[in-house]
Design a protein around this motif. Structure first.
Motif, PDB file in Angstrom:
ATOM      1  N   LEU A  69      44.556  40.450  28.603  1.00 24.09           N
ATOM      2  CA  LEU A  69      44.897  39.781  27.346  1.00 24.09           C
ATOM      3  C   LEU A  69      46.413  39.852  27.122  1.00 24.09           C
ATOM      4  N   ALA A  70      46.975  41.031  27.178  1.00 25.77           N
ATOM      5  CA  ALA A  70      48.423  41.199  27.000  1.00 25.77           C
ATOM      6  C   ALA A  70      49.199  40.589  28.161  1.00 25.77           C
ATOM      7  N   LEU A  71      48.617  40.653  29.336  1.00 30.06           N
ATOM      8  CA  LEU A  71      49.298  40.130  30.525  1.00 30.06           C
ATOM      9  C   LEU A  71      49.435  38.603  30.446  1.00 30.06           C
ATOM     10  N   ASN A  72      48.395  37.903  29.988  1.00 30.40           N
ATOM     11  CA  ASN A  72      48.487  36.446  29.805  1.00 30.40           C
ATOM     12  C   ASN A  72      49.555  36.120  28.769  1.00 30.40           C
ATOM     13  N   GLU A  73      49.548  36.859  27.682  1.00 30.94           N
ATOM     14  CA  GLU A  73      50.517  36.616  26.614  1.00 30.94           C
ATOM     15  C   GLU A  73      51.941  36.782  27.143  1.00 30.94           C
ATOM     16  N   GLN A  74      52.161  37.829  27.900  1.00 30.23           N
ATOM     17  CA  GLN A  74      53.491  38.135  28.419  1.00 30.23           C
ATOM     18  C   GLN A  74      53.919  37.153  29.512  1.00 30.23           C
ATOM     19  N   LEU A  75      53.079  36.950  30.502  1.00 29.02           N
ATOM     20  CA  LEU A  75      53.474  36.130  31.654  1.00 29.02           C
ATOM     21  C   LEU A  75      53.606  34.652  31.290  1.00 29.02           C
ATOM     22  N   SER A  76      52.837  34.191  30.310  1.00 26.91           N
ATOM     23  CA  SER A  76      52.948  32.780  29.902  1.00 26.91           C
ATOM     24  C   SER A  76      54.310  32.491  29.276  1.00 26.91           C
ATOM     25  N   GLN A  77      54.972  33.528  28.811  1.00 28.83           N
ATOM     26  CA  GLN A  77      56.315  33.346  28.252  1.00 28.83           C
ATOM     27  C   GLN A  77      57.393  33.354  29.331  1.00 28.83           C
ATOM     28  N   GLU A  78      57.038  33.890  30.509  1.00 29.20           N
ATOM     29  CA  GLU A  78      58.030  34.043  31.575  1.00 29.20           C
ATOM     30  C   GLU A  78      57.956  32.924  32.615  1.00 29.20           C
ATOM     31  N   TRP A  79      56.773  32.320  32.751  1.00 24.44           N
ATOM     32  CA  TRP A  79      56.535  31.381  33.845  1.00 24.44           C
ATOM     33  C   TRP A  79      56.614  29.939  33.370  1.00 24.44           C
ATOM     34  N   PRO A  80      56.833  28.973  34.306  1.00 27.03           N
ATOM     35  CA  PRO A  80      56.859  27.558  33.945  1.00 27.03           C
ATOM     36  C   PRO A  80      55.463  26.994  33.685  1.00 27.03           C
ATOM     37  N   ASN A  81      55.409  25.982  32.853  1.00 26.47           N
ATOM     38  CA  ASN A  81      54.177  25.272  32.529  1.00 26.47           C
ATOM     39  C   ASN A  81      53.636  24.568  33.776  1.00 26.47           C
ATOM     40  N   ILE A  82      52.304  24.524  33.925  1.00 28.24           N
ATOM     41  CA  ILE A  82      51.690  23.742  34.999  1.00 28.24           C
ATOM     42  C   ILE A  82      50.662  22.816  34.365  1.00 28.24           C
ATOM     43  N   THR A  83      50.713  21.531  34.724  1.00 28.20           N
ATOM     44  CA  THR A  83      49.862  20.546  34.046  1.00 28.20           C
ATOM     45  C   THR A  83      49.005  19.738  35.003  1.00 28.20           C
ATOM     46  N   GLU A  84      49.202  19.929  36.308  1.00 28.19           N
ATOM     47  CA  GLU A  84      48.413  19.152  37.267  1.00 28.19           C
ATOM     48  C   GLU A  84      47.817  20.033  38.359  1.00 28.19           C
ATOM     49  N   LEU A  85      46.649  19.612  38.800  1.00 27.34           N
ATOM     50  CA  LEU A  85      45.960  20.281  39.909  1.00 27.34           C
ATOM     51  C   LEU A  85      46.855  20.309  41.153  1.00 27.34           C
ATOM     52  N   LYS A  86      46.840  21.405  41.881  1.00 30.39           N
ATOM     53  CA  LYS A  86      47.559  21.469  43.151  1.00 30.39           C
ATOM     54  C   LYS A  86      46.699  22.216  44.162  1.00 30.39           C
ATOM     55  N   ALA A  87      47.058  22.123  45.413  1.00 29.58           N
ATOM     56  CA  ALA A  87      46.261  22.780  46.453  1.00 29.58           C
ATOM     57  C   ALA A  87      46.311  24.300  46.282  1.00 29.58           C
ATOM     58  N   PRO A  88      45.175  24.974  46.410  1.00 27.21           N
ATOM     59  CA  PRO A  88      45.170  26.435  46.335  1.00 27.21           C
ATOM     60  C   PRO A  88      45.763  27.040  47.602  1.00 27.21           C
ATOM     61  N   PRO A  89      46.036  28.338  47.607  1.00 24.74           N
ATOM     62  CA  PRO A  89      46.473  28.999  48.843  1.00 24.74           C
ATOM     63  C   PRO A  89      45.424  28.795  49.940  1.00 24.74           C
ATOM     64  N   GLU A  90      45.866  28.725  51.176  1.00 27.24           N
ATOM     65  CA  GLU A  90      44.940  28.466  52.283  1.00 27.24           C
ATOM     66  C   GLU A  90      43.821  29.500  52.376  1.00 27.24           C
ATOM     67  N   ASP A  91      44.155  30.744  52.000  1.00 27.18           N
ATOM     68  CA  ASP A  91      43.164  31.817  52.107  1.00 27.18           C
ATOM     69  C   ASP A  91      42.497  32.131  50.762  1.00 27.18           C
ATOM     70  N   ALA A  92      42.528  31.172  49.828  1.00 25.65           N
ATOM     71  CA  ALA A  92      41.967  31.418  48.491  1.00 25.65           C
ATOM     72  C   ALA A  92      40.508  31.864  48.550  1.00 25.65           C
ATOM     73  N   ASP A  93      39.710  31.190  49.367  1.00 31.22           N
ATOM     74  CA  ASP A  93      38.279  31.518  49.413  1.00 31.22           C
ATOM     75  C   ASP A  93      38.037  32.938  49.929  1.00 31.22           C
ATOM     76  N   LYS A  94      38.941  33.405  50.760  1.00 32.84           N
ATOM     77  CA  LYS A  94      38.818  34.762  51.295  1.00 32.84           C
ATOM     78  C   LYS A  94      38.987  35.815  50.187  1.00 32.84           C
ATOM     79  N   TRP A  95      39.832  35.480  49.203  1.00 35.54           N
ATOM     80  CA  TRP A  95      40.118  36.425  48.128  1.00 35.54           C
ATOM     81  C   TRP A  95      39.179  36.284  46.931  1.00 35.54           C
ATOM     82  N   ASN A  96      38.401  35.213  46.890  1.00 33.07           N
ATOM     83  CA  ASN A  96      37.488  34.985  45.774  1.00 33.07           C
ATOM     84  C   ASN A  96      36.401  36.054  45.790  1.00 33.07           C
TER      85      ASN A  96
END
Ligand code: SF4
Ligand code: F3S
Length: 107
Positions: A69-96
Protein backbone atom coordinates in the motif's frame (compact mmCIF):
# COMPACT_ATOMS: atom_id res chain seq x y z
CA UNK A 1 -9.82 3.63 -1.00
CA UNK A 2 -7.53 2.55 -3.78
CA UNK A 3 -6.36 -0.52 -5.60
CA UNK A 4 -2.84 -1.80 -5.00
CA UNK A 5 -0.30 -3.66 -7.15
CA UNK A 6 1.35 -6.41 -5.10
CA UNK A 7 4.31 -8.79 -5.07
CA UNK A 8 3.45 -11.02 -8.01
CA UNK A 9 3.68 -8.11 -10.48
CA UNK A 10 7.44 -7.93 -9.87
CA UNK A 11 9.32 -9.30 -12.91
CA UNK A 12 5.98 -10.17 -14.60
CA UNK A 13 4.73 -6.67 -15.51
CA UNK A 14 2.22 -7.85 -18.09
CA UNK A 15 0.66 -4.33 -18.32
CA UNK A 16 -2.82 -5.63 -19.27
CA UNK A 17 -4.01 -3.57 -16.28
CA UNK A 18 -2.89 -0.34 -17.92
CA UNK A 19 -5.00 -0.90 -21.02
CA UNK A 20 -8.29 -0.83 -19.09
CA UNK A 21 -7.67 1.90 -16.51
CA UNK A 22 -10.04 4.79 -17.33
CA UNK A 23 -8.00 7.37 -15.43
CA UNK A 24 -4.39 6.39 -16.27
CA UNK A 25 -3.50 5.65 -12.65
CA UNK A 26 -0.52 3.38 -13.40
CA UNK A 27 3.15 4.34 -13.12
CA UNK A 28 6.02 2.24 -14.48
CA UNK A 29 9.27 1.19 -12.92
CA UNK A 30 11.89 -1.17 -14.39
CA UNK A 31 10.11 -4.37 -13.33
CA UNK A 32 6.92 -3.35 -11.46
CA UNK A 33 3.94 -1.04 -11.80
CA UNK A 34 2.43 1.14 -9.08
CA UNK A 35 -1.03 2.71 -8.78
CA UNK A 36 -1.38 6.33 -7.65
CA UNK A 37 -4.00 6.13 -4.86
CA UNK A 38 -5.15 9.70 -5.49
CA UNK A 39 -5.83 9.09 -9.18
CA UNK A 40 -7.41 5.62 -8.79
CA UNK A 41 -11.22 5.81 -8.78
CA UNK A 42 -11.70 2.28 -7.39
CA UNK A 43 -13.43 0.95 -10.50
CA UNK A 44 -11.87 -2.54 -10.13
CA UNK A 45 -11.57 -2.98 -13.91
CA UNK A 46 -7.87 -3.79 -13.67
CA UNK A 47 -8.25 -6.70 -11.24
CA UNK A 48 -9.49 -9.42 -13.64
CA UNK A 49 -7.14 -8.22 -16.39
CA UNK A 50 -3.94 -9.09 -14.52
CA UNK A 51 -2.62 -12.55 -15.56
CA UNK A 52 -0.61 -12.58 -12.33
CA UNK A 53 -3.61 -11.78 -10.06
CA UNK A 54 -1.44 -9.06 -8.53
CA UNK A 55 -4.02 -6.29 -7.95
CA UNK A 56 -6.14 -6.02 -4.80
CA UNK A 57 -8.40 -3.43 -3.22
CA UNK A 58 -6.62 -1.87 -0.25
CA UNK A 59 -9.25 -3.21 2.14
CA UNK A 60 -8.77 -6.75 0.83
CA UNK A 61 -4.98 -6.93 0.79
CA UNK A 62 -3.61 -10.25 2.07
CA UNK A 63 -1.77 -9.74 5.37
CA UNK A 64 1.62 -10.41 3.79
CA UNK A 65 1.00 -7.76 1.09
CA UNK A 66 0.16 -4.79 3.35
CA UNK A 67 3.51 -3.13 2.73
CA UNK A 68 2.57 -2.66 -0.91
CA UNK A 69 0.00 0.00 0.00
CA UNK A 70 2.71 2.49 1.00
CA UNK A 71 5.00 1.25 -1.76
CA UNK A 72 2.41 2.01 -4.49
CA UNK A 73 1.85 5.45 -3.01
CA UNK A 74 5.57 6.18 -2.92
CA UNK A 75 6.68 4.68 -6.24
CA UNK A 76 3.80 6.21 -8.21
CA UNK A 77 5.23 9.60 -7.29
CA UNK A 78 8.71 8.66 -8.52
CA UNK A 79 7.97 6.81 -11.76
CA UNK A 80 6.57 7.96 -15.15
CA UNK A 81 2.95 7.40 -16.13
CA UNK A 82 2.18 4.40 -18.38
CA UNK A 83 -1.00 4.43 -20.47
CA UNK A 84 -0.57 1.71 -23.09
CA UNK A 85 -0.05 -2.03 -23.13
CA UNK A 86 3.52 -3.13 -23.88
CA UNK A 87 5.28 -6.46 -24.22
CA UNK A 88 6.09 -8.12 -20.88
CA UNK A 89 9.61 -9.33 -20.04
CA UNK A 90 10.49 -12.46 -22.01
CA UNK A 91 10.68 -14.52 -18.83
CA UNK A 92 7.49 -13.09 -17.27
CA UNK A 93 5.69 -16.44 -17.22
CA UNK A 94 8.62 -18.01 -15.40
CA UNK A 95 8.24 -15.51 -12.55
CA UNK A 96 4.44 -15.66 -12.35
CA UNK A 97 3.67 -17.31 -9.01
CA UNK A 98 7.13 -17.02 -7.48
CA UNK A 99 6.60 -15.59 -3.97
CA UNK A 100 8.44 -12.90 -2.02
CA UNK A 101 9.94 -11.04 -4.98
CA UNK A 102 10.29 -7.73 -3.11
CA UNK A 103 14.13 -8.05 -2.90
CA UNK A 104 14.10 -8.16 -6.73
CA UNK A 105 12.17 -4.89 -7.11
CA UNK A 106 14.21 -2.42 -9.15
CA UNK A 107 13.78 1.32 -8.59
FE1 SF4 B 1 -7.43 2.20 -12.69
FE2 SF4 B 1 -9.78 1.27 -11.85
FE3 SF4 B 1 -7.57 -0.15 -11.43
FE4 SF4 B 1 -7.94 2.10 -10.09
S1 SF4 B 1 -9.18 0.22 -9.92
S2 SF4 B 1 -6.05 1.46 -11.08
S3 SF4 B 1 -9.01 3.36 -11.59
S4 SF4 B 1 -8.49 0.34 -13.43
FE1 F3S C 1 1.62 -6.10 -13.09
FE2 F3S C 1 -0.54 -7.48 -13.54
FE3 F3S C 1 -0.41 -5.06 -14.40
S1 F3S C 1 1.56 -8.24 -13.63
S2 F3S C 1 1.74 -4.79 -14.85
S3 F3S C 1 -0.37 -5.67 -12.28
S4 F3S C 1 -1.29 -6.77 -15.47
Amino acid sequence: MTFVVTDNCIKCKYTDCVAVCPVDAFFEGPNFLAIDPVICIDCALCVPECPADAIFQDTELPADQLQYLALNEQLSQEWPNITELKAPPEDADKWNGVVDKLPLLER
